[in-house]
Scaffold this motif. Structure first.
Motif, PDB file in Angstrom:
ATOM      1  N   GLU A  41       0.842  -1.191   0.000  1.00  0.00           N
ATOM      2  CA  GLU A  41       0.000   0.000   0.000  1.00  0.00           C
ATOM      3  C   GLU A  41       0.881   1.246   0.000  1.00  0.00           C
ATOM      4  O   GLU A  41       1.762   1.402   0.855  1.00  0.00           O
ATOM      5  N   PHE A  86      -1.112  10.312  -7.020  1.00  0.00           N
ATOM      6  CA  PHE A  86      -2.326   9.604  -7.454  1.00  0.00           C
ATOM      7  C   PHE A  86      -2.358   9.405  -8.971  1.00  0.00           C
ATOM      8  O   PHE A  86      -3.417   9.108  -9.541  1.00  0.00           O
ATOM      9  N   ALA A  88      -1.548   7.086 -11.068  1.00  0.00           N
ATOM     10  CA  ALA A  88      -2.059   5.816 -11.604  1.00  0.00           C
ATOM     11  C   ALA A  88      -3.551   5.629 -11.338  1.00  0.00           C
ATOM     12  O   ALA A  88      -4.205   4.832 -11.988  1.00  0.00           O
ATOM     13  N   ARG A  89      -4.083   6.363 -10.379  1.00  0.00           N
ATOM     14  CA  ARG A  89      -5.511   6.218 -10.034  1.00  0.00           C
ATOM     15  C   ARG A  89      -6.207   7.582 -10.015  1.00  0.00           C
ATOM     16  O   ARG A  89      -7.146   7.807  -9.237  1.00  0.00           O
ATOM     17  N   HIS A  94      -7.364   2.266 -10.250  1.00  0.00           N
ATOM     18  CA  HIS A  94      -5.919   2.125 -10.447  1.00  0.00           C
ATOM     19  C   HIS A  94      -5.609   1.545 -11.821  1.00  0.00           C
ATOM     20  O   HIS A  94      -6.143   0.520 -12.205  1.00  0.00           O
ATOM     21  N   GLY A  95      -4.745   2.244 -12.563  1.00  0.00           N
ATOM     22  CA  GLY A  95      -4.278   1.730 -13.847  1.00  0.00           C
ATOM     23  C   GLY A  95      -5.211   1.968 -15.026  1.00  0.00           C
ATOM     24  O   GLY A  95      -4.964   1.452 -16.111  1.00  0.00           O
ATOM     25  N   ASN A 100      -7.777   8.215 -16.856  1.00  0.00           N
ATOM     26  CA  ASN A 100      -6.839   9.199 -16.283  1.00  0.00           C
ATOM     27  C   ASN A 100      -6.521  10.304 -17.290  1.00  0.00           C
ATOM     28  O   ASN A 100      -6.521  11.498 -16.956  1.00  0.00           O
TER      29      ASN A 100
END
Length: 198
Positions: A41, A86, A88-89, A94-95, A100
């Motif tokens: 995390e 942040f 990547a999210r 996420h991803g 994004n």
């Protein structure tokens, strides 16, 4: 042969790092290749904090192998440094690169070039052993375009334009990008430190 475990399963990132560190006498492995199933995390407030957290968590289970962790992302001046850690999210999942990028375009819609200045930042932490820890950071400045350009790269690369090259990262070959990218610059610094240690 010595092993260097990279705290990632991102194929693009692993490929870049393997290429950049190919001169050294150790094997570079992703978490998957090292049979390590761990999801650390990222609770830090800076890229360096997150790289440090990842490196230390993975080093605990790496059986004495070297560990390299990085955290990188995009910082847009006009958005007070967002997406930042942040990256990547940024849009919530996420991803989700597409979401994004769309969110970034939406937030900068209609803004002039001077409000579209951005930089990619890459912080890296290498743990050779408990006594030898290397921390480096690389940055590259550019401008966020108003539309997608190029098919290569990943993440925000199609929107990150470098005026001096008249290209986005997604329009560059791997070789071109590795020389000037934030990760390339951080790895260059890291290589300098590795040469002293290995």
């Amino acid at each position: 042969m010595k092993k260097l475990i990279v705290a990632s399963n991102n194929d693009h990132k692993i490929k870049e790092i393997k290429e950049m560190l190919s001169q050294f006498p150790f094997e570079v492995l992703s978490l998957k290749e090292a049979s390590l199933n761990i999801d650390v995390e990222e609770t830090g407030s800076t890229f360096m904090d997150n790289a440090d957290i990842k490196a230390n968590e993975i080093f605990k289970i790496a059986n004495g192998d070297m560990v390299l962790a990085d955290d990188s992302g995009l910082s847009v001046e006009f958005l007070d440094g967002a997406p930042g850690v942040f990256s990547a999210r940024f849009a919530g999942v996420h991803g989700d690169t597409s979401a994004n990028n769309e969110k970034l375009l939406y937030l900068l819609d209609g803004e002039k070039e001077e409000n579209r200045k951005a930089k990619f930042i890459c912080a890296m932490v290498l743990i050779v052993n408990e006594d030898e820890i290397v921390k480096v950071q690389g940055e590259v400045e550019g401008i966020i375009t108003a539309e997608f350009r190029g098919e290569k790269g990943f993440g925000y690369d199609p929107l990150f334009y470098l005026p001096e090259y008249n290209k986005t990262f997604a329009q560059m070959s791997n070789k071109e990008k590795n020389v000037i990218s934030h990760r390339g610059r951080a790895l260059d610094k890291l290589k300098g430190e590795l040469e002293k240690l290995i």
